[in-house]
Design a protein around this motif. Structure first.
Motif, PDB file in Angstrom:
ATOM      1  N   LEU A 174      22.898  -6.392   7.377  1.00 16.68           N
ATOM      2  CA  LEU A 174      22.695  -6.632   5.956  1.00 16.68           C
ATOM      3  C   LEU A 174      21.389  -5.953   5.573  1.00 16.68           C
ATOM      4  O   LEU A 174      20.348  -6.196   6.191  1.00 16.68           O
ATOM      5  N   ILE A 175      21.426  -5.085   4.577  1.00 12.83           N
ATOM      6  CA  ILE A 175      20.235  -4.370   4.135  1.00 12.83           C
ATOM      7  C   ILE A 175      20.022  -4.589   2.642  1.00 12.83           C
ATOM      8  O   ILE A 175      20.937  -5.022   1.931  1.00 12.83           O
ATOM      9  N   GLY A 176      18.817  -4.285   2.174  1.00 14.82           N
ATOM     10  CA  GLY A 176      18.543  -4.291   0.733  1.00 14.82           C
ATOM     11  C   GLY A 176      17.951  -5.572   0.193  1.00 14.82           C
ATOM     12  O   GLY A 176      17.323  -5.557  -0.858  1.00 14.82           O
ATOM     13  N   ALA A 177      18.132  -6.705   0.909  1.00 14.95           N
ATOM     14  CA  ALA A 177      17.649  -7.979   0.371  1.00 14.95           C
ATOM     15  C   ALA A 177      16.133  -8.017   0.280  1.00 14.95           C
ATOM     16  O   ALA A 177      15.571  -8.751  -0.536  1.00 14.95           O
ATOM     17  N   GLY A 178      15.451  -7.217   1.110  1.00 14.20           N
ATOM     18  CA  GLY A 178      13.991  -7.214   1.096  1.00 14.20           C
ATOM     19  C   GLY A 178      13.389  -6.215   0.129  1.00 14.20           C
ATOM     20  O   GLY A 178      12.168  -6.165  -0.024  1.00 14.20           O
ATOM     21  N   LEU A 179      14.201  -5.414  -0.522  1.00 14.23           N
ATOM     22  CA  LEU A 179      13.683  -4.415  -1.457  1.00 14.23           C
ATOM     23  C   LEU A 179      13.222  -5.069  -2.755  1.00 14.23           C
ATOM     24  O   LEU A 179      13.893  -5.952  -3.286  1.00 14.23           O
ATOM     25  N   ARG A 180      12.078  -4.625  -3.256  1.00 14.89           N
ATOM     26  CA  ARG A 180      11.565  -5.133  -4.525  1.00 14.89           C
ATOM     27  C   ARG A 180      11.266  -3.999  -5.497  1.00 14.89           C
ATOM     28  O   ARG A 180      11.313  -4.175  -6.715  1.00 14.89           O
ATOM     29  N   SER A 181      10.936  -2.821  -4.986  1.00 17.34           N
ATOM     30  CA  SER A 181      10.614  -1.682  -5.822  1.00 17.34           C
ATOM     31  C   SER A 181      11.869  -1.106  -6.464  1.00 17.34           C
ATOM     32  O   SER A 181      12.869  -0.861  -5.781  1.00 17.34           O
ATOM     33  N   LEU A 182      11.802  -0.864  -7.764  1.00 17.12           N
ATOM     34  CA  LEU A 182      12.944  -0.257  -8.441  1.00 17.12           C
ATOM     35  C   LEU A 182      13.183   1.163  -7.945  1.00 17.12           C
ATOM     36  O   LEU A 182      14.319   1.640  -7.928  1.00 17.12           O
ATOM     37  N   ASP A 183      12.115   1.850  -7.510  1.00 16.63           N
ATOM     38  CA  ASP A 183      12.277   3.193  -6.966  1.00 16.63           C
ATOM     39  C   ASP A 183      13.110   3.157  -5.686  1.00 16.63           C
ATOM     40  O   ASP A 183      13.986   4.003  -5.471  1.00 16.63           O
ATOM     41  N   ASP A 184      12.820   2.190  -4.808  1.00 13.91           N
ATOM     42  CA  ASP A 184      13.588   2.059  -3.567  1.00 13.91           C
ATOM     43  C   ASP A 184      15.040   1.670  -3.872  1.00 13.91           C
ATOM     44  O   ASP A 184      15.973   2.161  -3.233  1.00 13.91           O
ATOM     45  N   MET A 185      15.230   0.810  -4.849  1.00  9.17           N
ATOM     46  CA  MET A 185      16.592   0.421  -5.212  1.00  9.17           C
ATOM     47  C   MET A 185      17.361   1.611  -5.787  1.00  9.17           C
ATOM     48  O   MET A 185      18.562   1.773  -5.525  1.00  9.17           O
ATOM     49  N   ALA A 186      16.659   2.450  -6.542  1.00  8.55           N
ATOM     50  CA  ALA A 186      17.299   3.654  -7.079  1.00  8.55           C
ATOM     51  C   ALA A 186      17.678   4.601  -5.952  1.00  8.55           C
ATOM     52  O   ALA A 186      18.742   5.239  -5.986  1.00  8.55           O
ATOM     53  N   ALA A 187      16.808   4.685  -4.932  1.00 10.25           N
ATOM     54  CA  ALA A 187      17.104   5.551  -3.784  1.00 10.25           C
ATOM     55  C   ALA A 187      18.317   5.035  -3.025  1.00 10.25           C
ATOM     56  O   ALA A 187      19.180   5.814  -2.597  1.00 10.25           O
ATOM     57  N   LEU A 188      18.413   3.710  -2.829  1.00 10.53           N
ATOM     58  CA  LEU A 188      19.569   3.141  -2.144  1.00 10.53           C
ATOM     59  C   LEU A 188      20.838   3.322  -2.976  1.00 10.53           C
ATOM     60  O   LEU A 188      21.908   3.618  -2.439  1.00 10.53           O
ATOM     61  N   THR A 189      20.715   3.182  -4.285  1.00  9.85           N
ATOM     62  CA  THR A 189      21.863   3.399  -5.165  1.00  9.85           C
ATOM     63  C   THR A 189      22.359   4.836  -5.052  1.00  9.85           C
ATOM     64  O   THR A 189      23.567   5.094  -4.967  1.00  9.85           O
ATOM     65  N   ALA A 190      21.427   5.800  -5.034  1.00 13.18           N
ATOM     66  CA  ALA A 190      21.806   7.205  -4.904  1.00 13.18           C
ATOM     67  C   ALA A 190      22.495   7.457  -3.562  1.00 13.18           C
ATOM     68  O   ALA A 190      23.481   8.204  -3.484  1.00 13.18           O
ATOM     69  N   PHE A 191      21.973   6.842  -2.493  1.00  8.74           N
ATOM     70  CA  PHE A 191      22.567   7.009  -1.167  1.00  8.74           C
ATOM     71  C   PHE A 191      23.976   6.402  -1.142  1.00  8.74           C
ATOM     72  O   PHE A 191      24.909   6.988  -0.593  1.00  8.74           O
ATOM     73  N   PHE A 192      24.124   5.242  -1.759  1.00  7.64           N
ATOM     74  CA  PHE A 192      25.418   4.561  -1.845  1.00  7.64           C
ATOM     75  C   PHE A 192      26.430   5.417  -2.621  1.00  7.64           C
ATOM     76  O   PHE A 192      27.581   5.577  -2.205  1.00  7.64           O
ATOM     77  N   GLU A 193      25.990   5.983  -3.731  1.00  5.84           N
ATOM     78  CA  GLU A 193      26.875   6.824  -4.536  1.00  5.84           C
ATOM     79  C   GLU A 193      27.287   8.084  -3.774  1.00  5.84           C
ATOM     80  O   GLU A 193      28.443   8.518  -3.842  1.00  5.84           O
ATOM     81  N   ALA A 194      26.332   8.679  -3.037  1.00  3.20           N
ATOM     82  CA  ALA A 194      26.637   9.896  -2.276  1.00  3.20           C
ATOM     83  C   ALA A 194      27.662   9.630  -1.188  1.00  3.20           C
ATOM     84  O   ALA A 194      28.441  10.515  -0.818  1.00  3.20           O
ATOM     85  N   ARG A 195      27.689   8.410  -0.658  1.00  2.49           N
ATOM     86  CA  ARG A 195      28.679   8.039   0.366  1.00  2.49           C
ATOM     87  C   ARG A 195      29.969   7.528  -0.288  1.00  2.49           C
ATOM     88  O   ARG A 195      30.914   7.198   0.421  1.00  2.49           O
ATOM     89  N   GLN A 196      29.968   7.409  -1.595  1.00  2.00           N
ATOM     90  CA  GLN A 196      31.118   6.902  -2.355  1.00  2.00           C
ATOM     91  C   GLN A 196      31.543   5.523  -1.853  1.00  2.00           C
ATOM     92  O   GLN A 196      32.704   5.247  -1.564  1.00  2.00           O
ATOM     93  N   GLY A 197      30.545   4.651  -1.768  1.00  2.00           N
ATOM     94  CA  GLY A 197      30.822   3.291  -1.314  1.00  2.00           C
ATOM     95  C   GLY A 197      31.240   3.262   0.149  1.00  2.00           C
ATOM     96  O   GLY A 197      30.529   3.759   1.021  1.00  2.00           O
ATOM     97  N   ARG A 198      32.390   2.713   0.425  1.00  2.00           N
ATOM     98  CA  ARG A 198      32.859   2.564   1.804  1.00  2.00           C
ATOM     99  C   ARG A 198      33.532   3.812   2.361  1.00  2.00           C
ATOM    100  O   ARG A 198      33.941   3.822   3.523  1.00  2.00           O
ATOM    101  N   LEU A 199      33.629   4.885   1.554  1.00  2.00           N
ATOM    102  CA  LEU A 199      34.442   6.027   1.938  1.00  2.00           C
ATOM    103  C   LEU A 199      33.870   6.820   3.111  1.00  2.00           C
ATOM    104  O   LEU A 199      34.605   7.185   4.039  1.00  2.00           O
ATOM    105  N   TYR A 200      32.570   7.097   3.092  1.00  2.00           N
ATOM    106  CA  TYR A 200      31.971   7.957   4.111  1.00  2.00           C
ATOM    107  C   TYR A 200      30.970   7.184   4.975  1.00  2.00           C
ATOM    108  O   TYR A 200      30.146   6.419   4.464  1.00  2.00           O
ATOM    109  N   GLY A 201      31.056   7.422   6.278  1.00  2.00           N
ATOM    110  CA  GLY A 201      30.106   6.840   7.204  1.00  2.00           C
ATOM    111  C   GLY A 201      28.803   7.634   7.220  1.00  2.00           C
ATOM    112  O   GLY A 201      28.714   8.731   6.683  1.00  2.00           O
TER     113      GLY A 201
END
Length: 204
Positions: free
Chosen positions: A48-75
């Protein structure tokens, strides 16, 4: 295969939780005795990741990474800092850490692996520049190559019959997101809170 050879930035994994999952089927007999079996040859990691993030910049980076993987589609690659070396977490990998095969004078290819109390885990995603190999207890500086996408070590010349082949290395765990949705709560203009995002190890 639906896999991207890219690593989740380490800072986005701080505060993560996780561990090994096994699957055991238990049948209770009429006598009260149990019959236990498992369809899995090896364990599977969950995080489980992300629960410790507080910075909006870090959350934006994780969102971008998630979008690039298209959710569950790409490992992708994930560094499990509790288990990412062929040795103990506080030690440095050495060429004699893990036995990955025995020479027969013919075979030139061997897969990296790590053994846990007799259970063997195949290592498919070694980290570039960290793999060290020894044949019959002597480190081999050249004459071999490692595929960083499969963990396969290939020798130019087959090791001699009976010679133990060992290796030391760092490695990533191949995972994917185990959800197709990210949830973020805005708390201030510069900080927020994210619902923990699950990751699951995939077989490659």
């Amino acid at each position: 295969m639906s896999f991207h050879e890219v690593s989740l930035p380490a800072r986005l994994a701080f505060g993560s939780t996780g561990g090994v999952e096994r699957r055991t089927e238990v049948v209770t007999l009429a006598s009260g005795h149990e019959r236990r079996s498992t369809p899995w040859a090896s364990g599977r990691r969950r995080y489980l990741i992300g629960a410790g993030l507080r910075s909006l910049d870090d959350m934006a980076a994780l969102t971008a990474f998630f979008e690039a993987r298209q959710g569950r589609l790409y490992g992708f690659r994930f560094r499990d800092f509790a288990d990412f070396k062929s040795c103990a977490p506080g030690a440095e990998p050495g060429p004699g850490d893990q036995q990955i095969g025995t020479g027969d004078g013919v075979e030139t290819r061997f897969r990296l692996a790590k053994t846990y109390g007799g259970q063997v885990r195949t290592i498919a995603k070694p980290v570039e520049g960290t793999v060290r190999v020894a044949v019959d207890g002597v480190e081999v500086a050249g004459g071999w190559d490692v595929d960083l996408t499969t963990g396969e070590v290939t020798f130019d010349v087959a090791p001699a019959e009976g010679a133990p082949i060992t290796a030391g290395f760092q490695f990533d765990t191949p995972v994917r997101f185990d959800a197709d949705r990210l949830e973020i709560t805005l708390e201030t203009f510069g900080s927020g809170r994210m619902v923990a995002m699950p990751l699951i190890e995939i077989r490659v």
